[in-house]
Every structure is written in C-alpha cells, then in structure tokens.
Write a protein that holds these residues in place. Structure first.
Motif, PDB file in Angstrom:
ATOM      1  N   MET A  57       0.826  -1.201   0.000  1.00 12.63           N
ATOM      2  CA  MET A  57       0.000   0.000   0.000  1.00 12.63           C
ATOM      3  C   MET A  57       0.865   1.258   0.000  1.00 12.63           C
ATOM      4  N   ALA A  58       0.487   2.217  -0.845  1.00 11.29           N
ATOM      5  CA  ALA A  58       1.132   3.540  -0.858  1.00 11.29           C
ATOM      6  C   ALA A  58       0.292   4.471   0.009  1.00 11.29           C
ATOM      7  N   LEU A  59       0.818   4.842   1.174  1.00 11.93           N
ATOM      8  CA  LEU A  59       0.074   5.671   2.118  1.00 11.93           C
ATOM      9  C   LEU A  59      -0.070   7.088   1.578  1.00 11.93           C
ATOM     10  N   SER A  60      -1.220   7.694   1.836  1.00 12.57           N
ATOM     11  CA  SER A  60      -1.459   9.051   1.339  1.00 12.57           C
ATOM     12  C   SER A  60      -2.352   9.798   2.325  1.00 12.57           C
ATOM     13  N   GLY A  61      -3.511  10.251   1.893  1.00  9.22           N
ATOM     14  CA  GLY A  61      -4.418  10.995   2.752  1.00  9.22           C
ATOM     15  C   GLY A  61      -5.155  12.051   1.935  1.00  9.22           C
ATOM     16  N   PRO A  62      -5.862  12.957   2.591  1.00  9.15           N
ATOM     17  CA  PRO A  62      -6.055  13.090   4.036  1.00  9.15           C
ATOM     18  C   PRO A  62      -7.043  12.069   4.597  1.00  9.15           C
ATOM     19  N   THR A  63      -7.226  12.090   5.912  1.00 10.93           N
ATOM     20  CA  THR A  63      -8.139  11.162   6.569  1.00 10.93           C
ATOM     21  C   THR A  63      -9.587  11.598   6.364  1.00 10.93           C
ATOM     22  N   ASN A  64     -10.385  10.702   5.871  1.00  8.69           N
ATOM     23  CA  ASN A  64     -11.811  10.973   5.677  1.00  8.69           C
ATOM     24  C   ASN A  64     -12.572   9.661   5.844  1.00  8.69           C
ATOM     25  N   PHE A  65     -13.437   9.603   6.861  1.00  3.98           N
ATOM     26  CA  PHE A  65     -14.187   8.378   7.129  1.00  3.98           C
ATOM     27  C   PHE A  65     -15.437   8.228   6.267  1.00  3.98           C
ATOM     28  N   ALA A  66     -15.854   9.305   5.625  1.00  3.84           N
ATOM     29  CA  ALA A  66     -17.128   9.292   4.907  1.00  3.84           C
ATOM     30  C   ALA A  66     -17.231   8.187   3.858  1.00  3.84           C
ATOM     31  N   PRO A  67     -16.196   7.946   3.028  1.00  4.12           N
ATOM     32  CA  PRO A  67     -16.335   6.890   2.021  1.00  4.12           C
ATOM     33  C   PRO A  67     -16.658   5.517   2.605  1.00  4.12           C
ATOM     34  N   VAL A  68     -16.045   5.185   3.751  1.00  6.67           N
ATOM     35  CA  VAL A  68     -16.339   3.895   4.385  1.00  6.67           C
ATOM     36  C   VAL A  68     -17.774   3.873   4.901  1.00  6.67           C
ATOM     37  N   ILE A  69     -18.223   4.998   5.447  1.00  2.00           N
ATOM     38  CA  ILE A  69     -19.593   5.070   5.940  1.00  2.00           C
ATOM     39  C   ILE A  69     -20.582   4.926   4.791  1.00  2.00           C
ATOM     40  N   TYR A  70     -20.295   5.574   3.666  1.00  2.00           N
ATOM     41  CA  TYR A  70     -21.166   5.436   2.495  1.00  2.00           C
ATOM     42  C   TYR A  70     -21.233   3.984   2.035  1.00  2.00           C
ATOM     43  N   ARG A  71     -20.080   3.334   1.955  1.00  2.00           N
ATOM     44  CA  ARG A  71     -20.039   1.935   1.529  1.00  2.00           C
ATOM     45  C   ARG A  71     -20.846   1.064   2.495  1.00  2.00           C
ATOM     46  N   SER A  72     -20.752   1.368   3.769  1.00  2.00           N
ATOM     47  CA  SER A  72     -21.487   0.602   4.777  1.00  2.00           C
ATOM     48  C   SER A  72     -22.989   0.798   4.629  1.00  2.00           C
ATOM     49  N   LEU A  73     -23.394   2.033   4.335  1.00  2.00           N
ATOM     50  CA  LEU A  73     -24.814   2.296   4.113  1.00  2.00           C
ATOM     51  C   LEU A  73     -25.342   1.513   2.920  1.00  2.00           C
ATOM     52  N   ASP A  74     -24.507   1.372   1.892  1.00  2.00           N
ATOM     53  CA  ASP A  74     -24.916   0.570   0.734  1.00  2.00           C
ATOM     54  C   ASP A  74     -25.154  -0.885   1.142  1.00  2.00           C
ATOM     55  N   ILE A  75     -24.294  -1.400   2.006  1.00  2.00           N
ATOM     56  CA  ILE A  75     -24.456  -2.777   2.477  1.00  2.00           C
ATOM     57  C   ILE A  75     -25.750  -2.920   3.272  1.00  2.00           C
ATOM     58  N   ILE A  76     -26.030  -1.933   4.131  1.00  2.00           N
ATOM     59  CA  ILE A  76     -27.248  -1.985   4.945  1.00  2.00           C
ATOM     60  C   ILE A  76     -28.482  -1.924   4.063  1.00  2.00           C
ATOM     61  N   ARG A  77     -28.475  -1.008   3.106  1.00  2.00           N
ATOM     62  CA  ARG A  77     -29.635  -0.889   2.220  1.00  2.00           C
ATOM     63  C   ARG A  77     -29.847  -2.168   1.420  1.00  2.00           C
ATOM     64  N   ALA A  78     -28.756  -2.780   0.986  1.00  2.00           N
ATOM     65  CA  ALA A  78     -28.878  -4.027   0.235  1.00  2.00           C
ATOM     66  C   ALA A  78     -29.472  -5.131   1.101  1.00  2.00           C
ATOM     67  N   SER A  79     -29.094  -5.146   2.383  1.00  2.00           N
ATOM     68  CA  SER A  79     -29.626  -6.177   3.276  1.00  2.00           C
ATOM     69  C   SER A  79     -31.109  -5.965   3.549  1.00  2.00           C
ATOM     70  N   TRP A  80     -31.539  -4.706   3.443  1.00  5.00           N
ATOM     71  CA  TRP A  80     -32.956  -4.396   3.657  1.00  5.00           C
ATOM     72  C   TRP A  80     -33.764  -4.436   2.365  1.00  5.00           C
ATOM     73  N   GLY A  81     -33.072  -4.577   1.231  1.00  2.00           N
ATOM     74  CA  GLY A  81     -33.774  -4.560  -0.042  1.00  2.00           C
ATOM     75  C   GLY A  81     -34.190  -3.175  -0.460  1.00  2.00           C
ATOM     76  N   VAL A  82     -33.421  -2.145   0.008  1.00  2.85           N
ATOM     77  CA  VAL A  82     -33.722  -0.758  -0.321  1.00  2.85           C
ATOM     78  C   VAL A  82     -32.729  -0.286  -1.366  1.00  2.85           C
ATOM     79  N   SER A  83     -33.206   0.345  -2.420  1.00  6.65           N
ATOM     80  CA  SER A  83     -32.324   0.744  -3.512  1.00  6.65           C
ATOM     81  C   SER A  83     -32.048   2.232  -3.560  1.00  6.65           C
ATOM     82  N   SER A  84     -32.613   3.030  -2.649  1.00  5.28           N
ATOM     83  CA  SER A  84     -32.434   4.485  -2.710  1.00  5.28           C
ATOM     84  C   SER A  84     -30.983   4.852  -2.460  1.00  5.28           C
ATOM     85  N   PRO A  85     -30.422   5.814  -3.182  1.00  4.16           N
ATOM     86  CA  PRO A  85     -29.016   6.181  -3.021  1.00  4.16           C
ATOM     87  C   PRO A  85     -28.780   6.992  -1.757  1.00  4.16           C
TER      88      PRO A  85
END
Length: 222
Positions: A166-194
C-alpha cells in the motif's frame, strides 16, 4: 432489524490511546461509579474489568447485544508513518513482522475486537475497506476482496497480504467507508435508494443517517 457496527481503525486514535488516555493503573483505581438512580440512562455502561474475551461477550449479552454485523475500515494515510515513529518503535503502525511474532496495532485490534464480536455475527461475513491510500485518498474506499471476508482469520490474512504494497497518502476521511457501509445496509434491507449526495463529510453523513439506519461506529487505533 439487523444491527451493523463499523470498526474504524485510524492512526489518530492510536496516538490518543497511547499517550492521552489514563494509565491502566489509574483506570483501575478510578472505576466509573454507578450513576444516580434518578439519572436518565441512554446506554448501558460496561466496566473495563475483564480478564477474558468470554467475560466481555457475556457482558455484551447482558447489556442487550444479540446480533451484530461487523464492518471494518482501515486507515492507510501517511499519518501511520510519523505516528509510528513516535509510538511504535520508529516503525509505521502498519509494519508487519515477517516472522509474525509482533503484531502491529491494527492487527491487534482486528484480532481482539473481531474475536469478541464474532459470536454475535450470524453469517460470519465481514466486509473490509481501506481508505486514505494513494488510490483512494479522501474520495473513496477500496475493498479488501471481491467478497466479504469469512471470519476474523481471513480478515487478518487479507490485511497482511494487502498492506505491504500500500502507498500511504491521505487526508483522513471516514465518509467513504460510511457510504459503503450504508450501501451494504440498504442491500440487506432490499432498499435501492441512493445515499444523500449532499453529505460531504462523515459528520453530516452520520446526522442524515441517524434516524433511518441501525449503524454504530467504533473508533479505535489500538
């Protein structure tokens, strides 16, 4: 309703754990006292006085945890390098011992927290993401593998395989992981809204999702 927990591993929180938190002795001398009976309770307090993972798991069950789906996000920003120089023997916090004798802070957290929560995960599948590397920076998060890891041991194998290149860089931002997690939750609920595209940062993202998803964050660096 399924409960989801994101474990965000970041160098910033490792520095806090290493230098800012009270010492173990001080914590043992200053156990949190029981709140007044007439005080409003928003969460069950689990005191830090355990000797085994089984004791922690028992306390979690008594506190009401029945099932949890773990999602892991790993910080690959350059802060791991200079923070490791001060706190991890001059090495990056992502340094991997070729002999496997010494675990780095990320490996220790994945192992301990993963093993603690594994019995609460019905399917044993753990989606894993990395963020802050040269390819993702603060704009995206990448997956450790095409499919979720099966159990904590596979998470560690994938981490050990991916991290050295891995080539380390930045800056630190948690939002992309949270967005990806929300996609997983919506998929588990069968919800397709972005996801609401106006959520540009992790804090605003959390505010917008707070009332509609069963998602909690666990921030740690140790």
């Amino acid at each position: 309703m399924d409960f989801f927990l994101i474990l965000l591993l970041s160098a910033a929180f490792y520095v806090y754990w290493k230098f800012v938190r009270p010492s173990d002795a001080a914590r043992n001398d200053k156990r949190p006292s029981a709140p007044p009976r007439n005080s409003r309770q928003h969460a069950n307090i689990i005191r830090d006085n355990f000797d085994t993972l089984e004791e922690v798991q028992t306390a979690l069950r008594r506190a009401g945890l029945e099932s949890s789906n773990l999602i892991i996000g790993v910080d690959y920003t350059k802060s791991n390098t200079w923070n490791g120089e001060k706190t991890f023997g001059g090495k990056s916090l992502h340094h991997i011992d070729p002999h496997g004798r010494v675990l780095n802070p990320y490996q220790r957290v994945i192992k301990v927290i993963g093993k603690t929560l594994q019995p609460f995960d019905d399917d044993g599948l753990i989606p894993c993401f990395g963020f802050g590397d040269d390819g993702s920076r603060d704009r995206d998060a990448f997956t450790f593998s095409q499919n979720p890891c099966v159990g904590v041991d596979e998470v560690l194998r994938m981490y050990n395989s991916i991290t050295p290149s891995m080539a380390l860089s930045g800056p630190t931002n948690f939002a992309p992981v949270i967005y990806r997690s929300l996609d997983i939750i919506r998929a588990s609920w069968g919800v397709s809204s972005p996801v609401n595209t106006q959520c540009l940062h992790a804090c605003s993202c959390l505010v917008n999702m707070r009332s509609t998803t069963s998602l909690s964050l666990l921030l740690t660096g140790k």
